[in-house]
Structures are given as C-alpha cells and as structure tokens.
Design a protein around this motif. Structure first.
Motif: not given
Length: 556
Positions: A476, A500-501, A495, A497, A474, A523
């Motif tokens: 970002l 990601v945060y 992946l 949530e 990933l 991202y």
C-alpha cells in the motif's frame, strides 16, 4: 517544566532505592550534552540518563538504548577512565536545590581506593555535570566548561576548586517551619519568592491549600517513604503539559497519566514533548537542507518548463525559413522586414530580417534556430523529467523527517541523503567506521491479527518491498502523495475489506497527508510492484492497483 527541588528529592529517593551500591560498567555520550551510565545492581542492569540541554535538562533511569556515535568524545573517554568500575556509595540532594550528588569509590592508576563525586546541576540553561576529586576538592572536568569570559562569579574548569552555585535568599522547602510558612502572605508570587526549591505550579498549588505547610510536609514525607504517584498532565491531543509527584489542581481539566516510577513519567514526558524531543531537534538541520535543495529544484523546474514552452512554440521559425526561401526574390538588400504570402492559409505575414545578412542567410538562420529548438525540446524534457524525479524523492524524504519520532530514524535518513549525494559524509574521528545499517520498520497488528510493516525511510522501503515481502503480500502507498511503503504479511490468508481499510489508514498516517482526511491510498499485491533500473531509493512502479479513501489512523 517542573524539575524543581521537590522532583529532585523524589528522584534522589528513587535512585537510592535502585542504583545505590551499584557498579558503573560503562559510560556513553550519545550527544554533546548527554551522558548514559550502564550500572550493575543486585536487581540487574539499569541505565541512568542525564541531559544538560537547556530546554530539557534532567536525570532519570531509562529503558531504551540511545544510539551512540561511532567514536566516543574526549569527555566520554575521560569519564570512562575515572568512573568505570566505580561503586556508588551515596546519593544525596544538596539542601533543597536542583543538585544531585553521586559519590563513588574507584581505584586510581596505582590501585589505591579514591573517592570521587559526580555532581548533576539541573538548572535549565545553566545545567552541568561535574566530576570532582574529593581528596583535593578540585574539578576533574565538566561536560560544559565555564570560563571567566562566560561567568565572572563562578568558573567550572579542570583544576579549579569546585564551588556550589550561589545560594538564593530563600527558605529551603525542606527546612521551612510552620511559623515561617504562616507568616507568608499566601499569594503564589510571594510563596515562590520566599520558599526555595519549588516551581511556580507548586507555589500556586500551595496557595490554593487551606494549610500549605501541612500539604508540603505530607508531600515530603510521602516522597521519603516512596508513597508518591508520579503523573504527567496532557492536553486533548496527548501532548504533555506538566509533570510532578503531587496533584496539581490547575490541571484538573487535563488528562492525567499516572506512572509506577518517576523515571517512567519523565521518559514519557520528554519523549512526547515536541519542544524537547531530540529527534525533532536533530531533524531541523536536515529539514533545512532538504527544503533548500527542494526550493532550487522547484525553481529549476519552473525555468525548464518555460524554456520547453518557448521551444514548443517554434513552428513560426520553420515557417519563416520556408517562406523566405520561396520568396527570396522579393527581399531587398538591407531590409529589416518583408511581407510575403503564407501559402498555408492565404494570409500575408511579416517576417523580421537581420539587415546584416543576405536573404538566403536570413532563411538559413531561421532553419538553424528551428533545429536548435527541436533539439532543446528533447533535452529540456529529459532534464524536466529528471528534476521531477528528484523533487518527488526529496519530498518523500521531507515527509519522513517531519514524521520521524526517534533519533535512529533521523540518522538513517541522514545516511540515505549521503548515499544519494545530497549531503556530504561526516568525517569519523579515530578511524571508526559507520555502523552497518539495520532496518527497523514500524510494526503494527490489525484487529484480525495481520502483521503490518511500515518503512521509516526510502532505503527501508526498498528493503521491505523488494526483499522482505512475499509476492502475495499486500503493498500500500498513498496515491500521488509522499509516504511510506506499507506491507501486510498475508501468510496465506484471504484479503478482507476490513484489512484493506485498516492498512490503508496506516499508510495514510505515515504520509504527508497525516493530518488530512479522506486520503487516497493505492493497494496491490507485491508481485505487481517493480523498481525501474537506476531509480532512486523508494521509487517504484506498479500495475493492477485499486484505490480506497480513508482517514489516517494507526492501531492502538
């Protein structure tokens, strides 16, 4: 800063327990006002660090390896000549002063044993490190030479006899008696004026005690017996405010961090104190250089935009040329203007003329100016695009400089600016070559165990994104905001949530928006990130991205 006589006493005790009878194996000089000694002891190798910088003078043990220049200075070479292989036979404090003396036994050129003394004077802007030959009592050299032009009372030059700084008319804190302490009117200014070797904070603390003498006596006894607890007081943001080996009541509301050794407390204090942070000091020069270059580019962009706007509003020139050609019979020789019908909208238009030229020549001039404007639009647009790219690049470098927290990162950014042509390469003395660049990205681990890598500069961004990362990792980056490339190593995992945060918060933290809220972060998988041919370091394009809004934060 409280590197007073009491701290000096505590540091001497710590060094006696750690490096006494140790052997100096190497001497380094990372900066003009710093020395690092690699010392072999029975318990292993340790590093002794000393700085005579006016804002952060101190001496203590360190664990990290400071980055050294490719070519050692003349003073460093002299220290190596005289001290390498020398054994530390004694460490002591001069009276109650901020002076530490390390006595060493070394061999001279003929193989005979000689005694030398390394003297550390920790006195703010007057701090110095002096090497003295004990047989003659003369100075071999000092890290800061003091001539008669600088100080008429005390010179520190090779060949001169070493003399201690003039003594203050105070009672040394180690020698004061109960009667002398009791005779002092207990006001902090008076205690500070009468007792030598204590800092203002300690004087205020003694003034607050019922029995100042007993407090001081217990403190000295605890230091000599290794029973003190070094501590650093910080504010609500974690910025160090003061350090000491005694409890200071005036910092009762502040957060207090305790350490197992004074050296670790000092390392924490000076590494986190912005005013004395070497990385911040080194970054200032680069920030000025980059800011100056950016200001020129901002001005260039403004002028190019104005020129482009003028060129785009050039249709009147073509219209004037056409109308003059169609109505050339209406123009009188020597006329300064002519009014003709605009057959596009049926309105009359006044066309300025140059009376020096014929009507046909005036028409040709308008067509010529129109052609130049059209060419200018293409050229100005190309220049404007190039200028915008340069601005974007330098803004990213400026962000890294403002966020950098170690000297190595600053030096890497200087190297990047040299490679991209914004700075000149420094000349290296003695034919030494610059060290090969080794990437050292920031590393974090998320709550779910994912490994996150963050570039410290644009060059490192390229390495992470184009060479280190796998195509399914990933990627970002803050949206339209200068910042670092962030890589999450997926290692075949799904992946989430939460990931990601967490990763987006890291990306926001390592960006220009570090102190903002609700920062947009893009991202996408690495396979959708590409680097255009000829693009500057760190500049990439990407597709299929999604965006989240997050507050900056790094894992604790």
């Amino acid at each position: 800063m409280a590197f007073d006589g009491i701290i000096t006493l505590a540091m001497v005790k710590e060094l006696q327990d750690t490096i006494q009878l140790g052997k100096i194996e190497k001497v380094y000089q990372p900066e003009n006002d710093e020395l690092v000694f690699n010392i072999h002891t029975k318990k292993g190798n340790v590093k002794l660090f000393a700085s005579v910088a006016s804002s952060c003078s101190r001496i203590h043990l360190i664990e990290q390896n400071p980055q050294n220049p490719p070519a050692p200075s003349g003073f460093c070479m002299l220290m190596r000549k005289h001290l390498q292989g020398g054994r530390i036979v004694n460490i002591e404090q001069k009276d109650s002063e901020r002076i530490i003396e390390i006595s060493l036994e070394t061999l001279n050129e003929l193989g005979f044993s000689v005694t030398k003394k390394l003297i550390f004077e920790i006195m703010g802007k007057h701090s110095n490190i002096i090497l003295v030959d004990m047989t003659s009592g003369k100075i071999i050299d000092s890290i800061k030479r003091v001539s008669i032009d600088i100080n008429r009372a005390r010179q520190l030059l090779p060949g001169l006899e070493y003399k201690y700084p003039p003594a203050q008319e105070k009672i040394p804190f180690k020698d004061i008696s109960r009667e002398e302490m009791n005779s002092i009117d207990h006001v902090s200014k008076t205690i500070l004026a009468k007792v030598g070797g204590i800092s203002p904070a300690v004087a205020r603390q003694l003034e607050a005690e019922k029995d100042p003498y007993e407090t001081l006596e217990v403190l000295i006894d605890n230091i000599n017996n290794g029973k003190t607890v070094p501590r650093v007081y910080t504010d609500s943001k974690g910025v160090p405010q003061e350090f000491h080996v005694m409890d200071l009541k005036e910092f009762e509301g502040a957060e207090c961090k305790e350490f197992e050794s004074l050296s670790k407390a000092l390392s924490f204090y000076f590494n986190n104190k912005e005013s004395s942070n070497r990385a911040k000091q080194k970054a200032n020069d680069l920030i000025k250089t980059v800011s100056a270059a950016l200001n020129k580019l901002y001005l260039k962009k403004q002028r190019l935009s104005e020129d482009l706007l003028k060129a785009e509003n050039s249709e009147d020139l073509r219209l004037y040329g056409e109308l003059l050609t169609a109505n050339i019979h209406l123009v009188k020789p020597g006329a300064k203007k002519v009014e003709v019908l605009n057959y596009y909208n049926g309105e009359n238009v006044v066309i300025p003329l140059d009376e020096r030229y014929s009507p046909s020549k005036n028409a040709q001039q308008y067509f010529k100016r129109y052609g130049k404007s059209k060419t200018a639009i293409k050229e100005k647009q190309v220049q404007l695009d190039e200028t915008s790219v340069d601005i974007e690049y330098l803004e990213s470098v400026l962000t890294y400089l403002n966020n950098a927290d170690d000297v190595e990162a600053i030096d890497a950014l200087r190297g990047e600016l040299v490679e991209t042509g914004y700075m000149r390469r420094r000349k290296q003395a003695g034919g030494y070559k610059e060290k090969k660049y080794k990437p050292s990205p920031y590393k974090y681990t998320t709550s779910e165990g994912f490994h996150v890598l963050v570039g410290r500069n644009n060059k490192e961004n390229d390495i992470l994104t184009l060479k280190t990362a796998g195509k399914n990792d990933l990627w970002l980056h803050t949206k339209d905001i200068p910042g670092s490339h962030v890589i999450v190593q997926m290692e075949g995992r799904q992946l989430t949530e939460n990931l990601v945060y967490e990763a987006a918060a890291i990306a926001a933290y390592h960006s220009k928006a570090r102190n903002s809220e609700n920062v947009p972060v893009d991202y996408v998988e690495v396979k959708y990130v590409k680097k255009p041919a000829g693009a500057k370091p760190g500049m990439v394009i990407f597709t299929n991205n999604r965006t989240v809004w997050i507050n900056p934060k790094i894992p604790t």
